[in-house]
Each structure stands twice: as C-alpha cells, then as structure tokens.
Design a protein around this motif. Structure first.
Motif, short mmCIF file in Angstrom:
data_model
loop_
_atom_site.label_atom_id
_atom_site.label_comp_id
_atom_site.label_asym_id
_atom_site.label_seq_id
_atom_site.Cartn_x
_atom_site.Cartn_y
_atom_site.Cartn_z
N ARG A 9 36.71 25.76 32.83
CA ARG A 9 36.97 26.84 31.86
C ARG A 9 38.45 26.88 31.52
O ARG A 9 39.30 26.59 32.36
CB ARG A 9 36.57 28.20 32.43
N HIS B 134 39.03 38.66 36.90
CA HIS B 134 37.81 38.03 36.37
C HIS B 134 38.02 36.58 35.97
O HIS B 134 37.07 35.80 35.95
CB HIS B 134 37.26 38.84 35.19
N THR C 227 38.04 46.75 40.29
CA THR C 227 38.30 46.49 38.87
C THR C 227 38.54 47.76 38.06
O THR C 227 38.93 47.69 36.91
CB THR C 227 37.14 45.70 38.22
N LYS D 286 40.58 44.33 32.75
CA LYS D 286 40.40 42.89 32.51
C LYS D 286 41.61 42.33 31.78
O LYS D 286 41.48 41.66 30.76
CB LYS D 286 39.12 42.63 31.73
N CYS E 69 39.50 34.32 37.65
CA CYS E 69 39.45 33.43 38.82
C CYS E 69 38.41 33.92 39.83
O CYS E 69 38.67 34.05 41.02
CB CYS E 69 40.83 33.26 39.45
N ASP E 70 37.23 34.20 39.31
CA ASP E 70 36.06 34.52 40.12
C ASP E 70 36.28 35.68 41.09
O ASP E 70 35.76 35.68 42.20
CB ASP E 70 35.57 33.28 40.88
N GLY E 71 37.07 36.65 40.69
CA GLY E 71 37.26 37.83 41.50
C GLY E 71 38.30 37.70 42.61
O GLY E 71 38.46 38.62 43.41
N ASP E 72 39.01 36.57 42.67
CA ASP E 72 40.10 36.45 43.65
C ASP E 72 41.12 37.54 43.36
O ASP E 72 41.39 37.87 42.20
CB ASP E 72 40.79 35.09 43.56
N GLY F 100 36.06 32.68 28.12
CA GLY F 100 35.65 31.70 29.13
C GLY F 100 35.24 30.38 28.52
O GLY F 100 34.33 29.72 29.00
N ARG G 123 40.40 25.54 34.78
CA ARG G 123 40.03 25.78 36.18
C ARG G 123 38.51 25.76 36.23
O ARG G 123 37.85 26.54 35.55
CB ARG G 123 40.57 27.11 36.67
N GLN G 124 37.99 24.86 37.01
CA GLN G 124 36.54 24.74 37.20
C GLN G 124 35.79 24.70 35.87
O GLN G 124 34.78 25.36 35.68
CB GLN G 124 36.03 25.87 38.09
#
Length: 187
Positions: free
Chosen positions: A134, A50, A23, A87, A52-55, A157, A131-132
């Motif tokens: 958020r 950030h 990052t 970010k 997409c959960d760090g993908d 978020g 997504r999930q």
C-alpha cells in the motif's frame, strides 16, 4: 523522551515514550482499556495509526498537535456515539538550500520507495513509499503541487506501486528497498 514520570502509579498507560490513547484520543489504562473522560493530544500522545495496522505512533509536529487537540476536544464535548476517530495523515514541509521539501504520510515506515515523477538529478521529484503493498507516504522536492494527489492515495490505501501516468514520469521506474544503504567498509 517525555516528561511522564509524574503519571507513574496513576494506572494510566504512560512511560517515557508518551501516553497511550485509543483512536478517539481517550487515554488507556495499564490494562489497555479506554478511560472515559480522560483525553490526550499532542507530542505526548501515542495512538494506533491506521496507516500502519494500528501500531502506536507519536507525531511530534505542530500540525498533528493542533489536529489531535481539535479531535480530542470534539470527543470531550460529544456523546460517545458521536465520537470521531483520529485518522491524521502526518505532513510537514521545509526549505533547504533553496529546495522546497514536502512530505505526507509515514515515509519513514515504508519498506519500498520509488521515484514516480520528476528527476533526482535536477532535485525536482516525487518519491512514493510503500508498506506491505500500500502507498504509505510521499516526499516531494520542488514538486509540492502533487502532494495532495499522493495524500489521496495514502488516505484511500491505494496499492503500491501507484498506477498512473504522469507527464514527467521516469522512463524506468524501479521500486527499491527503502532505508539507508549499508555502509561499505574499505580495507
């Protein structure tokens, strides 16, 4: 596909999809460890996003290249304790057939979508992507003035579907599965 074959055997995490970094834009080695003093930015960079959960993602757009280069340069010139995380919220715009289209976030990774403002029939609307649970993205058609508000929802978020009252909000807002509809084969 990126021209990274010249890095083969270098010990850097690089393949045809790009060069992997953390990052802080520091290049990772093949073991996943950041290499101090080697940075990457632009189309070739793949970093943990950030949203997409760090993908790992790569954004091949000039706005990202400029922002990421600025972030990498800051970190190159700073002590490690002063590094800034990258970010970036991707965005783009285009005019097609007289309609101004703007996007923020990562709508392509959304699992749900909902028209939250305007009218699809009039080609003047805002679609929010979730997504999930958020808000992860938004696309506007001739409604670009609202994009900054949706960008804030993405950055913070905010929960999906977004909870607000807009004067041009559709009466029956329905969230639906994002993506392209299945092709129906006729016999």
């Amino acid at each position: 596909m990126h021209n990274t074959e010249w890095l083969q055997g270098s010990g850097l995490a690089a393949d045809e999809r790009g060069v992997v970094c953390d990052t802080f834009c520091r290049v990772l080695d093949t073991q996943g460890q950041a290499i101090e003093g080697i940075f990457v930015a632009g189309d070739v960079a793949r970093w943990p996003q950030h949203l997409c959960d760090g993908d790992l993602i790569a954004v091949e757009h000039w706005g990202n290249a400029v922002d990421q280069a600025r972030n990498a340069a800051h970190n190159m010139l700073s002590a490690t304790v002063n590094y800034q995380e990258y970010k970036h919220i991707p965005s783009f715009w285009s005019s097609q057939f007289g309609i101004n289209i703007k996007s923020a976030g990562l709508p392509n990774l959304g699992d749900e979508v909902m028209v939250t403002q305007g009218s699809v029939e009039q080609y003047r609307f805002v679609a929010a992507y979730g997504r999930q649970g958020r808000v992860i993205g938004a696309v506007t058609f001739d409604q670009g003035r609202w994009l900054e508000a949706y960008n804030t929802l993405i950055e913070t978020g905010a929960t999906y579907p977004p909870q607000f009252s807009a004067p041009d909000q559709p009466v029956d807002m329905q969230s639906q599965k994002a993506g392209f509809p299945a092709v129906v084969q006729h016999a």
